[in-house]
Scaffold this active site. Structure first.
Site, PDB file in Angstrom:
ATOM      1  N   ARG A  49       0.525  -1.280   0.329  1.00  0.00           N
ATOM      2  CA  ARG A  49       0.081  -0.125   0.304  1.00  0.00           C
ATOM      3  C   ARG A  49       0.890   1.419   0.052  1.00  0.00           C
ATOM      4  NH1 ARG A  49      -3.027  -3.824   1.938  1.00  0.00           N
ATOM      5  NH2 ARG A  49      -0.522  -4.406   2.700  1.00  0.00           N
ATOM      6  N   THR A  50       2.102   1.315   0.517  1.00  0.00           N
ATOM      7  CA  THR A  50       2.449   2.614   0.919  1.00  0.00           C
ATOM      8  C   THR A  50       2.921   3.025  -0.314  1.00  0.00           C
ATOM      9  OG1 THR A  50       2.906   2.421   3.492  1.00  0.00           O
ATOM     10  CG2 THR A  50       4.060   3.834   2.590  1.00  0.00           C
ATOM     11  N   LYS A  79      26.349  -2.966  -1.214  1.00  0.00           N
ATOM     12  CA  LYS A  79      28.416  -2.444  -0.943  1.00  0.00           C
ATOM     13  C   LYS A  79      28.841  -1.995   1.190  1.00  0.00           C
ATOM     14  CE  LYS A  79      27.570  -1.322  -5.664  1.00  0.00           C
ATOM     15  NZ  LYS A  79      27.656  -0.620  -7.198  1.00  0.00           N
ATOM     16  N   ARG A 100      10.555   4.067   3.519  1.00  0.00           N
ATOM     17  CA  ARG A 100      10.423   3.026   4.618  1.00  0.00           C
ATOM     18  C   ARG A 100      12.210   1.733   4.945  1.00  0.00           C
ATOM     19  NH1 ARG A 100       5.843  -1.226   4.238  1.00  0.00           N
ATOM     20  NH2 ARG A 100       4.899   0.723   5.168  1.00  0.00           N
ATOM     21  N   HIS A 129       5.063   5.525  11.740  1.00  0.00           N
ATOM     22  CA  HIS A 129       4.113   5.487  10.209  1.00  0.00           C
ATOM     23  C   HIS A 129       3.496   6.271  10.199  1.00  0.00           C
ATOM     24  CE1 HIS A 129       3.650   3.813   6.256  1.00  0.00           C
ATOM     25  NE2 HIS A 129       3.177   2.552   6.477  1.00  0.00           N
TER      26      HIS A 129
HETATM   27  N1   CP Z   1      -0.564   0.014   5.930  1.00  0.00           N
HETATM   28  C1   CP Z   1       0.832  -0.806   5.491  1.00  0.00           C
HETATM   29  O1   CP Z   1       1.662   0.349   5.421  1.00  0.00           O
HETATM   30  O2   CP Z   1       1.227  -1.278   4.176  1.00  0.00           O
HETATM   31  P1   CP Z   1       2.224  -1.290   3.411  1.00  0.00           P
HETATM   32  O3   CP Z   1       3.291  -2.592   4.408  1.00  0.00           O
HETATM   33  O4   CP Z   1       1.640  -2.410   2.687  1.00  0.00           O
HETATM   34  O5   CP Z   1       2.831  -0.449   3.019  1.00  0.00           O
END
Ligand code: CP
Length: 305
Positions: A49-50, A79, A100, A129
């Protein structure tokens, strides 16, 4: 000034209202307001999703996307390049970086190293998040037409789940919010969040019986047990403890909603006809809302600052 998005408590209510209004506008009428701009997806951890909603948001606004979905293997991290060096270099190739990472605090480190383009935290370890919290609160606003006077149960792995942490920080900005934490004993909400909620005078309590709270709340916020962040023993102790299925779904009020940041595994086990047709199932709408709120956020961090 570069506007990094590192933690959800950085948003004030006025900015939230602006972003939600802008998300509504862009949902109705997409604009090519990021034409010629480039987003880098820098993902050290898996995501559906993100990453894809940020990339889709950028493209829908006329921008372009470069990146890596497995930075540990397919970038020069393999590396031995540091995160700080990576973002410094990448910032000269693009206008925004969505990061991420599997380490808590990675987004803050990246933001400190990068003064050329905004870093957006797309989830850092067990830390935060913030854009998930934005879309969660935007979903509350769309489903209930308000952001205050709500009672919410947060259920599952509250110790390792970064979404519930960011959501608590954001809910602390609103009035008359009540939270019930429902988790296995070894995966309780951590002290820093409890302290923050106390400071913000948000009333919260802990319960062990999910069925007891289902009829009490406006939002049941389910979360996955984060298997990848614990020992097998701890996972086995937590697995299957809190589930929404046909056996307890009827306990949820007709005007209440089930949220989940997704992906969900066994903690939601509802037949497809309920998932598709019952208004109480809000988690797919919630995921879709992520697209619009991320469109608004990209426009804000790139064009307004
Ligand atoms: N909710 C969420 O962060 O989903 P993903 O890990 O698929 O990005």
């Amino acid at each position: 000034m570069v506007y990094h998005v590192v933690e959800s408590q950085q948003f004030d209510p006025e900015t939230l209202q602006y972003l939600f209004k802008r998300a509504d506008e862009l949902r109705e009428t997409p604009e090519l307001c990021l034409k010629g701009k480039i987003l880098t997806s820098l993902f050290y951890e898996s995501s559906t999703r993100t990453r894809l909603s940020f990339e889709s948001a950028m493209i829908r606004l006329g921008g372009m996307v470069i990146g890596t979905e497995n930075a540990r293997e397919f970038s020069s991290v393999a590396k031995g390049e540091s995160l700080e060096d990576s973002v410094r270099v990448i910032s000269s190739y693009c206008d925004v970086i969505v990061l991420r990472h599997d380490e808590d605090g990675a987004a803050k480190r990246a933001a400190e190293a990068c003064d050329m383009v905004p870093i957006i935290n797309g989830g850092d370890g067990k830390g935060q998040h913030p854009t998930q919290a934005l879309l969660d609160v935007y979903t509350i606003y769309r489903e209930f037409g308000k952001l205050d006077n709500l009672k919410m149960a947060m259920v599952g792995d509250l110790a390792n789940g970064r979404t519930v942490r960011s959501l608590c920080y954001l809910l602390g900005k609103f009035d008359d919010i009540k939270i019930i934490f429902v988790s296995p004993d070894h995966l309780k909400m951590k002290e820093d969040i409890r302290d923050y909620l106390d400071k913000k005078r948000i009333i919260f309590r802990e319960e062990e019986d999910l069925n007891k709270v289902l009829s009490e709340v406006d939002v049941v916020y389910m979360t996955r047990i984060q298997r990848e962040r614990m020992s097998d023993k701890d996972y086995e102790k937590a697995k299957g403890k809190f589930i929404i299925n046909v056996g307890n779904f009827h306990l949820i009020r007709k005007d209440a909603r089930i949220f989940h940041p997704l992906p969900h595994v066994e903690e939601i086990d509802l037949p497809i006809n309920i998932e598709n047709n019952d208004k109480r199932v809000a988690y797919f709408r919630q995921a879709e809302n992520g697209l619009y709120v991320r469109m608004a956020l990209l426009d804000f961090v790139i064009n307004s600052n």
